[in-house]
Structures are given as C-alpha cells and as structure tokens.
Design a protein around this motif. Structure first.
Motif, PDB file in Angstrom:
ATOM      1  N   GLU A  66       0.747  -1.131   0.052  1.00 38.22           N
ATOM      2  CA  GLU A  66      -0.130  -0.139   0.115  1.00 38.22           C
ATOM      3  C   GLU A  66       0.797   1.161  -0.096  1.00 38.22           C
ATOM      4  O   GLU A  66       0.592   2.186  -0.620  1.00 38.22           O
ATOM      5  N   ASP A  67       1.834   1.286   0.790  1.00 32.10           N
ATOM      6  CA  ASP A  67       2.936   2.552   0.932  1.00 32.10           C
ATOM      7  C   ASP A  67       3.648   2.694  -0.528  1.00 32.10           C
ATOM      8  O   ASP A  67       3.570   3.768  -0.836  1.00 32.10           O
ATOM      9  N   ILE A  68       3.825   1.380  -1.312  1.00 33.21           N
ATOM     10  CA  ILE A  68       4.402   1.801  -2.643  1.00 33.21           C
ATOM     11  C   ILE A  68       3.386   2.085  -3.487  1.00 33.21           C
ATOM     12  O   ILE A  68       3.714   3.126  -4.230  1.00 33.21           O
ATOM     13  N   LEU A  69       2.515   1.539  -3.632  1.00 39.39           N
ATOM     14  CA  LEU A  69       1.481   1.872  -4.560  1.00 39.39           C
ATOM     15  C   LEU A  69       0.670   3.071  -4.472  1.00 39.39           C
ATOM     16  O   LEU A  69       0.429   3.851  -5.345  1.00 39.39           O
ATOM     17  N   ARG A  70       0.825   3.621  -3.354  1.00 33.51           N
ATOM     18  CA  ARG A  70       0.334   4.956  -3.108  1.00 33.51           C
ATOM     19  C   ARG A  70       1.221   6.192  -2.803  1.00 33.51           C
ATOM     20  O   ARG A  70       0.894   7.198  -2.442  1.00 33.51           O
ATOM     21  N   GLY A  71       2.484   5.617  -3.035  1.00 35.25           N
ATOM     22  CA  GLY A  71       3.773   6.447  -3.112  1.00 35.25           C
ATOM     23  C   GLY A  71       3.913   7.544  -4.213  1.00 35.25           C
ATOM     24  O   GLY A  71       2.943   7.779  -4.819  1.00 35.25           O
ATOM     25  N   GLU A  72       5.200   8.186  -4.491  1.00 35.00           N
ATOM     26  CA  GLU A  72       5.416   8.956  -5.339  1.00 35.00           C
ATOM     27  C   GLU A  72       6.001   8.456  -6.632  1.00 35.00           C
ATOM     28  O   GLU A  72       6.306   7.058  -6.713  1.00 35.00           O
ATOM     29  N   GLY A  73       5.952   9.022  -7.790  1.00 38.60           N
ATOM     30  CA  GLY A  73       6.494   8.445  -9.116  1.00 38.60           C
ATOM     31  C   GLY A  73       5.379   8.130  -9.888  1.00 38.60           C
ATOM     32  O   GLY A  73       4.079   8.439  -9.792  1.00 38.60           O
ATOM     33  N   GLY A  82       5.814  -2.387  -6.617  1.00 37.86           N
ATOM     34  CA  GLY A  82       4.733  -3.150  -5.715  1.00 37.86           C
ATOM     35  C   GLY A  82       4.761  -4.716  -6.175  1.00 37.86           C
ATOM     36  O   GLY A  82       4.727  -5.481  -5.154  1.00 37.86           O
ATOM     37  N   VAL A  83       4.795  -4.819  -7.328  1.00 37.06           N
ATOM     38  CA  VAL A  83       4.953  -6.346  -7.988  1.00 37.06           C
ATOM     39  C   VAL A  83       6.441  -6.968  -7.276  1.00 37.06           C
ATOM     40  O   VAL A  83       6.293  -8.211  -6.838  1.00 37.06           O
ATOM     41  N   SER A  84       7.293  -6.067  -7.613  1.00 37.01           N
ATOM     42  CA  SER A  84       8.740  -6.862  -7.019  1.00 37.01           C
ATOM     43  C   SER A  84       8.864  -6.930  -5.380  1.00 37.01           C
ATOM     44  O   SER A  84       9.217  -7.859  -4.836  1.00 37.01           O
ATOM     45  N   ALA A  85       8.120  -6.100  -4.612  1.00 40.57           N
ATOM     46  CA  ALA A  85       8.247  -6.050  -3.106  1.00 40.57           C
ATOM     47  C   ALA A  85       7.172  -7.114  -2.806  1.00 40.57           C
ATOM     48  O   ALA A  85       7.444  -8.018  -1.909  1.00 40.57           O
ATOM     49  N   TYR A  86       6.110  -7.276  -3.431  1.00 41.97           N
ATOM     50  CA  TYR A  86       5.055  -8.473  -3.080  1.00 41.97           C
ATOM     51  C   TYR A  86       5.926 -10.028  -3.441  1.00 41.97           C
ATOM     52  O   TYR A  86       5.787 -10.768  -2.447  1.00 41.97           O
ATOM     53  N   MET A 176      10.853 -14.393  -7.603  1.00 42.44           N
ATOM     54  CA  MET A 176      11.405 -13.111  -8.383  1.00 42.44           C
ATOM     55  C   MET A 176      11.495 -13.624  -9.948  1.00 42.44           C
ATOM     56  O   MET A 176      11.606 -12.466 -10.390  1.00 42.44           O
ATOM     57  N   GLU A 177      12.031 -14.767 -10.120  1.00 41.02           N
ATOM     58  CA  GLU A 177      12.086 -15.002 -11.647  1.00 41.02           C
ATOM     59  C   GLU A 177      10.737 -14.787 -12.402  1.00 41.02           C
ATOM     60  O   GLU A 177      10.752 -14.447 -13.682  1.00 41.02           O
ATOM     61  N   MET A 178       9.587 -14.662 -11.822  1.00 43.40           N
ATOM     62  CA  MET A 178       8.209 -14.213 -12.461  1.00 43.40           C
ATOM     63  C   MET A 178       7.914 -12.685 -12.466  1.00 43.40           C
ATOM     64  O   MET A 178       7.283 -12.226 -13.065  1.00 43.40           O
ATOM     65  N   LYS A 179       8.908 -12.110 -11.954  1.00 49.14           N
ATOM     66  CA  LYS A 179       8.646 -10.552 -12.051  1.00 49.14           C
ATOM     67  C   LYS A 179       8.636  -9.931 -13.418  1.00 49.14           C
ATOM     68  O   LYS A 179       7.696  -9.499 -13.793  1.00 49.14           O
TER      69      LYS A 179
END
Length: 197
Positions: A66-73, A82-86, A176-179
């Motif tokens: 949530e922090d990533i997806l609602r963040g900056e950029g 968000g995909v990477s963090a998940y 992580m190979e699925m990212k």
C-alpha cells in the motif's frame, strides 16, 4: 523478540507444515519455547491463535504494498515496485504461502465463516487497491482508457495466485523470476503505447 511474536512465528511455521487440523498447541508451544500455559494465557484456543496468525502474517505485506502503490512516481513505476516487493516478500517468507493455502482450503472445508470473512476482507482490500492504481493510471494517461478495470484487476490477481500456487508445487521455484514475465504481461495489456520487449 517478544513472547507473543515468538508464539506467532512458531504458529505460522506449525500451521504451514501441518495445516490447522494437524497442528497442535503442544507443538506450537514447543517451537515457541514457551509452556502450554503461557500459550493459553495469550490465546484461548487454537482457533483464536489461527485467526491471530492470519492478521499478524498478512498485515506487513499489505502495509508495504500500500505504501509503495500510493507513493511517489509514475503509476507504472509504483506498480513495478509493488510487484517486486510482493514477490520478494513471499520469496523470503514461503511458509506464508503454505499458511494462506491452509487458511483458504481448511477454512472453506470447515465452513469457518469468521476465517473466510477475514480472508475475503484482506483479498478485497488488495483488489480495491489494485483497482485504485489502475484507475489512477488511466486518469494520468499512462494506462489505456478502454480497459475493463475489474477484469484487469481479477486477471492480475489471478497471476499472483497462480505463481504462489506453483511455488508450493515445484521445488526451488523462484518467485522473483516471475517478476519480469508478470510485468511484461501487465504492460502489454494495460500500458498506453506499450511495446512488448
């Protein structure tokens, strides 16, 4: 690490390994390094502990994404992060995938309305957050304006469910190979003017 955290960590491992019905309070107490009395002081019964484990285990990743997806950029950059963090979170916490499987299937089989409600609530929050991000991407012109938003959200969610399930089936599966494949799939169908590399 405090006792409650040790108990919850031990419970995650035990429920992931044995399932709800196979796990015992004795085994959890032993793994946590506490007496059975201490365990029951914190949790009235195995079901209460199981519900507490769910809330404990899945709150952290919800906050991170949530922090990533609602963040900056840009919306795409945040979605990519968000995909990477998940994926990284579950790669580093594989017992949580087994635990989630246990909760869904055993909760459904036992017709445990409270547990199923908790799972649906958490799942719905993730779907709503993803929908919010897709809508923002459309509004900012980053994503195609003709998207079936609900359909995209369900398909993206299903991709994550699929890779998580595969990680349970196949030894040495690297989430992580699925990212990159996931991001290519999303990008080729969602991003305005995206060219599949």
């Amino acid at each position: 690490m405090n006792k409650k955290h040790e108990i919850l960590s031990a419970a995650i491992n035990t429920f992931a390994e044995y399932g709800y019905y196979g796990a015992t309070m004795d085994e959890i107490a032993s793994r946590a390094g506490v007496t059975k009395g201490a365990l029951y002081w914190h949790y009235a019964n195995k079901r209460d502990l199981f519900l507490a484990v769910f809330q404990y285990a899945f709150v952290e990743i919800d906050i991170i994404t949530e922090d990533i997806l609602r963040g900056e950029g840009s919306v795409w950059d945040r979605l990519e992060a968000g995909v990477s963090a998940y994926l990284e979170y579950y790669q580093n916490n594989p017992d949580l995938i087994s635990l989630l499987r246990t909760m869904v299937f055993e909760g459904k089989d036992a017709d445990d309305a409270d547990l199923i409600a908790l799972i649906k609530e958490a799942y719905s929050r993730n779907l709503e957050l993803l929908e919010e991000v897709i809508k923002e991407g459309i509004a900012k012109g980053e994503f195609r304006s003709d998207l079936d938003i609900k359909g995209v959200v369900r398909i993206v969610s299903a991709m994550f469910d699929g890779v998580m399930f595969q990680s349970l089936l196949f030894e040495n599966y690297n989430l992580m190979e699925m990212k990159e494949p996931i991001l290519r799939m999303i990008g080729s169908n969602v991003v305005e003017g995206h060219v599949n590399a």
